[in-house]
Design an enzyme around this catalytic site. Structure first.
Site, short mmCIF file in Angstrom:
data_model
loop_
_atom_site.label_atom_id
_atom_site.label_comp_id
_atom_site.label_asym_id
_atom_site.label_seq_id
_atom_site.Cartn_x
_atom_site.Cartn_y
_atom_site.Cartn_z
N CYS A 60 40.00 33.70 42.87
CA CYS A 60 39.68 35.11 42.68
C CYS A 60 40.92 35.98 42.88
O CYS A 60 41.44 36.07 43.99
CB CYS A 60 38.54 35.47 43.65
SG CYS A 60 38.37 37.22 43.97
N CYS B 14 40.67 38.92 45.36
CA CYS B 14 40.62 38.40 46.74
C CYS B 14 42.04 38.15 47.25
O CYS B 14 42.36 38.45 48.40
CB CYS B 14 39.84 37.09 46.82
SG CYS B 14 38.17 37.18 46.21
#
Lengths: 172, 66
Positions: A26, A29
């Site tokens: 991600c 993230c």
């Protein structure tokens, strides 16, 4: 982390904590990780940070109804007090940590289920009334705004746009 | 602006607001009353959605726990 470990952790929590659901693939993230670590370090005396890999914890993801990552959830005891989906700026992270640490989480809390339902129902009724009255654009816009206000914090597009606008305002 | 309405109070206000708006904008009540309902319906609806009643604040009463 499995569901039993999560429930055990909830039971044992002695102070407020923030859970981050993330995954190695991600991008947002990865961008948010150093900001989160910096803010968590600043509040380490008062708030715990728990980072959960969503890929390794499908039971917990399902139990908490995680719709996307990154997702941050603030807990005071066993009570969820706020939830934020999508990447957050450092200033927003600080605000979330501070509110949780000071017990003022109502200032950053997400709408409750009852609030969401009230907004959804009244928004839908107003939208329908607007449609059947002409259509009346102002009523329809009001209805749409109410419906959106019920789910805005779960909308990744809104979160991404809000983040850009905030950083643009801060830099300007 | 702190919430001063209990959950039941908020639901009641939203339902009342929706009923008034449907009566007014839905054409069930026409004429002067219809116009009144079209406008007045927004008052309980908005105070219910926000959870804060200015009249309560003025009279220093609340239906939720302090």
């Amino acid at each position: 982390m499995n569901l039993e470990q999560w429930q055990e952790m909830l039971r044992r929590a002695s102070r407020p904590f923030i859970v981050e659901f993330w995954a190695p693939w991600c991008g947002p993230c990865r961008v948010m990780a150093p900001l989160l670590e910096r803010v968590a370090h600043k509040f380490e005396e008062r708030i715990d940070l728990v980072r959960i890999n969503a890929d390794d914890s499908p039971e917990v993801v399902q139990a908490l109804g995680i719709l996307g990552i990154p997702t941050l959830i603030g807990f005071d005891g066993t009570r969820e007090v706020f939830r934020r989906m999508g990447m957050q700026s450092e200033s927003t992270l600080e605000r979330l940590f501070e509110a949780l640490a000071d017990g003022k989480s109502s200032a950053v809390s997400s709408p409750s289920l009852m609030e969401r339902l009230l907004r959804l129902v009244s928004g839908t009724v107003i939208l329908a009334l607007g449609w059947s009255n002409g259509p009346a654009v102002v009523l329809m816009l009001l209805g749409a705004a109410l419906i959106f206000s019920a789910v805005y914090d779960r909308c990744p597009l809104y979160n991404a746009l809000a983040l850009r606008v905030k950083s643009w305002l801060q830099s300007g | 602006m702190r919430v001063n309405e209990a959950g039941w109070d908020r639901v009641l206000r939203v339902v009342l607001g929706i009923v008034l708006l449907v009566l007014g904008w839905g054409g069930i009540v026409s004429g002067g009353w219809g116009t009144v309902f079209k406008i007045l319906g927004f008052v309980p609806l908005l105070t219910g959605l926000v959870g804060w009643c200015p009249l309560y604040a003025l009279l220093k009463v609340r239906t939720n726990k302090a």
